[in-house]
Design a protein around this motif. Sequence first.
Motif, PDB file in Angstrom:
ATOM      1  N   VAL A  26      30.966  62.546  58.344  1.00 28.81           N
ATOM      2  CA  VAL A  26      31.762  62.673  57.120  1.00 28.81           C
ATOM      3  C   VAL A  26      31.974  64.142  56.762  1.00 28.81           C
ATOM      4  N   ARG A  27      30.944  64.936  56.906  1.00 31.77           N
ATOM      5  CA  ARG A  27      31.111  66.374  56.608  1.00 31.77           C
ATOM      6  C   ARG A  27      32.139  67.006  57.544  1.00 31.77           C
ATOM      7  N   GLY A  28      32.098  66.590  58.789  1.00 32.08           N
ATOM      8  CA  GLY A  28      33.050  67.123  59.774  1.00 32.08           C
ATOM      9  C   GLY A  28      34.481  66.772  59.384  1.00 32.08           C
ATOM     10  N   LEU A  29      34.692  65.538  58.973  1.00 29.16           N
ATOM     11  CA  LEU A  29      36.038  65.113  58.573  1.00 29.16           C
ATOM     12  C   LEU A  29      36.504  65.889  57.349  1.00 29.16           C
ATOM     13  N   ALA A  30      35.601  66.020  56.371  1.00 30.70           N
ATOM     14  CA  ALA A  30      35.963  66.751  55.150  1.00 30.70           C
ATOM     15  C   ALA A  30      36.279  68.208  55.491  1.00 30.70           C
ATOM     16  N   ALA A  31      35.503  68.779  56.403  1.00 26.07           N
ATOM     17  CA  ALA A  31      35.736  70.176  56.791  1.00 26.07           C
ATOM     18  C   ALA A  31      37.083  70.334  57.497  1.00 26.07           C
ATOM     19  N   ASP A  32      37.533  69.241  58.156  1.00 26.90           N
ATOM     20  CA  ASP A  32      38.843  69.269  58.821  1.00 26.90           C
ATOM     21  C   ASP A  32      39.982  68.987  57.848  1.00 26.90           C
ATOM     22  N   GLY A  72      22.978  62.744  51.590  1.00 30.84           N
ATOM     23  CA  GLY A  72      23.325  64.003  50.928  1.00 30.84           C
ATOM     24  C   GLY A  72      24.822  64.232  50.871  1.00 30.84           C
ATOM     25  N   LEU A  73      25.597  63.159  50.677  1.00 27.10           N
ATOM     26  CA  LEU A  73      27.047  63.294  50.564  1.00 27.10           C
ATOM     27  C   LEU A  73      27.447  63.181  49.096  1.00 27.10           C
ATOM     28  N   GLY A  74      28.322  64.061  48.651  1.00 26.74           N
ATOM     29  CA  GLY A  74      28.712  64.074  47.240  1.00 26.74           C
ATOM     30  C   GLY A  74      30.209  64.233  47.076  1.00 26.74           C
ATOM     31  N   ARG A 125      27.196  61.553  41.750  1.00 27.27           N
ATOM     32  CA  ARG A 125      28.240  61.766  40.724  1.00 27.27           C
ATOM     33  C   ARG A 125      29.657  61.669  41.266  1.00 27.27           C
ATOM     34  N   ILE A 126      29.834  60.840  42.248  1.00 30.23           N
ATOM     35  CA  ILE A 126      31.180  60.559  42.756  1.00 30.23           C
ATOM     36  C   ILE A 126      31.821  59.539  41.799  1.00 30.23           C
ATOM     37  N   PRO A 127      33.088  59.761  41.379  1.00 30.44           N
ATOM     38  CA  PRO A 127      33.684  58.825  40.414  1.00 30.44           C
ATOM     39  C   PRO A 127      34.038  57.476  41.041  1.00 30.44           C
TER      40      PRO A 127
END
Length: 423
Positions: free
Chosen positions: A310-316, A337-339, A362-364
Amino acid sequence: MQDIVRRLDTCRVCGGDDWLEVTSFGSVPLANGFLDPADVPAHEPAYPVDVIVCRGCRLMAIRHVIRPDVLFRHYVYVTSESDQMIGHMRRIVGWCDRRAGLAPGDLVVELGSNVGLQLALFQERGQRVVGVDPAENLAEIANARGVRTLPEFFGGDQGRRVAAELGQAKLVLGRQCFAHIDDVHNVLDGATAVLAPDGVLAIEVPYLVDLLQENQFDTIYHEHLSYYSVHTLGRLFESHGLRLVDVERAAVHGGSVVVFAARAEAGREPAPAVAQLHSLERQLGLLDDEVYLDFGARAHDVIAQVRDLVRGLAADGKVVAGYGAPSKGTTLLQFCGLGPAELRFCSDTTSLKHGKLLPGTRIPVRSPEQARAEEPDYYLLLAWNYAAEILSKEEDFLRRGGRFIIPIPQPRVVAARPAAAVA
Ligand code: JHZ
Ligand code: ZN
């Protein structure tokens, strides 16, 4: 922390104190502690999630027990009216009828009856029903729909009171609540107080075998105090003069088992399925230590894989959102640890959760309608127990190029066709 948390030192089933320390997932806020954005606390209390196994009776448990009124007096989990769950609840009626032989007028008592959907199905068939559920907000909904529900924790007193007022029950049912109960002996005391001599106690719990085999680490959170095998349940029931007479496995909540118990003195012969699950559990090593330690190691591995993906996708620059905001989802995101930096929102059908923030991360939470206005590239399928139903419901999203990430047993990405396995 003292007044809210109790440390489990002796096993709630057998009283033993020889524990295998399996693993720790760190300290996290309560899985259903959704926050009001207008009233976010400066500091959210967090409690450890440490997994232990009793070497006496093989109960898997978490070490820290949160006071039940904190968790269950007001409850946001409402029994799903999804096709899968409605189908399952109808099947439950048939399974219980087959074991208990329910005639019109017979009494059915349900513990943790939520908004009364299951009991309504028995009521339709002419059974008298009463539910007992500590969540005052849910009991009110159940009563309003005509399913009589006492807003209380079930125990010895409640069992005796129901028996005195309504007579003995042909069926005492507890679906997906037994794992939440600390004082199981008090609950079984109540169940046996109200159970007719030829009555059946039916308990549905997430099945430990499925949890271990499918890496369902995200179902380990503070509401779930115990993770049961048939071995441990059988032993617990025996100590209350009850005998397992049958079992059924069901796909709900990622894999569950329904155990049917009768009074030992009723002399009922157990169906072969009981011995079959006992031997499956022995074969899989549930009576030894390794299988639990291996699970702990795999769980941490999957957590790292989901986080990296998920971090990789967000970074892309991809937009990722959560599909569903189940308790297991808030747990998974905490463990990984994903926010909000990685997940823009979680969409969920439960109106009680709309507009709230996920505990800890705290994700809506958005309604599915709001979510459609800002469709992500990827949905992380937090409600993975409804995967089949959700993937078919979201065919258009997939056809438009959207993708799902199914986090367990190993993270994989699902696209319209062909399904591609990643990671
Ligand atoms: P769901 C609950 O776990 C809580 P949770 C509890 N502690 C327990 O023991 C287990 O059940 C058994 C949403 N959704 O049922 C609705 C969609 O948005 O897996 C729910 O919020 N769209 C009592 O909380 C969530 O997902 C959909 O199409 O993990 C699913 O939660 C569908 C089908 C669901 O329970
Ligand atoms: Zn034990």
